[in-house]
Design an enzyme around this catalytic site. Structure first.
Site: not given
Length: 264
Positions: A146, A240
């Site tokens: 990520e 998220e």
């Protein structure tokens, strides 16, 4: 594409009740905290069996970063990630979300001089990914690398940054997770970056431009979802985000409805 979610404070705390709540709310997958999964593996298995709601991925739940400045912490983190991947294998999860680091250092705030060279950064991350590649292969899982924005990490900020580690080391079990919030800060164009890296983007995180719930800010989710569709992405879109509003649960359900409309 299916919509999943990470945990939220207003979800039930009991694991079985949490899964039932998410299933009834219309979510199609749950991205679980890695420590919660490892510590309560049997309960998670029972919740999955009872509701049919899958654990898609894990995020967090380990104590050292793959690019940690401290070697002991880095190695401890790798050992913990290994346990999480082994637990994911048992529940059919796809893999774990892994940034280089979070909150460890940024060039945008004092002291602005990293305690380690760029070469040292790449060495630490590369060694970690090569190790995790072997564990992911053994467990049939994936490492979702990520990129974070420049204010939260200094090592991997764009999809291209993540791609460079995968390409240079010919990693097969490491893919890219595209996070719309971080991309909004770092990429010139979210849709273009998704398209240019379509062969490696295998997971997506969703938040609006300000990190709050989708639909409450300025991001054009429909445009970016259309790009993902055109490129054949069929993975999960996992919320998220932080949530603001007088009724966080209602606002979250509103965001889910907004995302479904944006998907078309």
């Amino acid at each position: 594409m299916k919509i999943g979610t990470q945990d939220q404070a207003f979800f039930p705390r009991d694991i079985k009740e949490k899964f039932l709540f998410l299933k009834e709310a219309g979510f199609e997958g749950f991205e679980i905290d890695g420590k919660l999964l490892v510590d309560h593996l049997d309960e998670v298995k029972e919740a999955i069996a009872k509701t049919g709601l899958p654990v898609t991925t894990a995020c967090g739940g380990y104590t050292g970063w793959i690019g940690d400045f401290n070697e002991e912490r880095r190695l401890n983190g790798l050992a913990e990630i290994k346990k999480i991947l082994e637990a994911l294998q048992e529940v059919g999860g796809k893999g774990i979300v892994v940034p280089a680091a979070w909150g460890m250092f940024t060039h945008r705030l004092p002291p602005m001089v990293s305690p380690r060279s760029q070469e040292g950064d790449r060495k630490a991350i590369t060694e970690s990914l090569l190790y995790l590649e072997t564990i992911a292969k053994e467990t049939g899982t994936t490492i979702f690398l990520e990129p974070l924005n420049r204010y939260q990490d200094h090592m991997i900020n764009t999809l291209a940054d993540a791609r460079s580690f995968i390409d240079e080391n010919q990693l097969r079990y490491v893919k890219i997770i595209a996070d719309f919030y971080h991309m909004n800060i770092e990429e010139d164009d979210i849709s273009e970056a998704l398209h240019m890296n379509q062969d490696l983007v295998r997971h997506v995180h969703l938040a609006d431009n300000h990190r709050f719930q989708p639909g409450s800010g300025s991001l054009d989710f429909k445009r970016h979802f259309n790009q993902l569709k055109e490129d054949g992405y069929d993975g999960f879109l996992t919320i998220e985000c932080r949530v603001r509003g007088n009724d966080p649960q209602a606002e979250y359900m509103k965001a889910l409805h907004y995302l479904r409309q944006s998907l078309g």
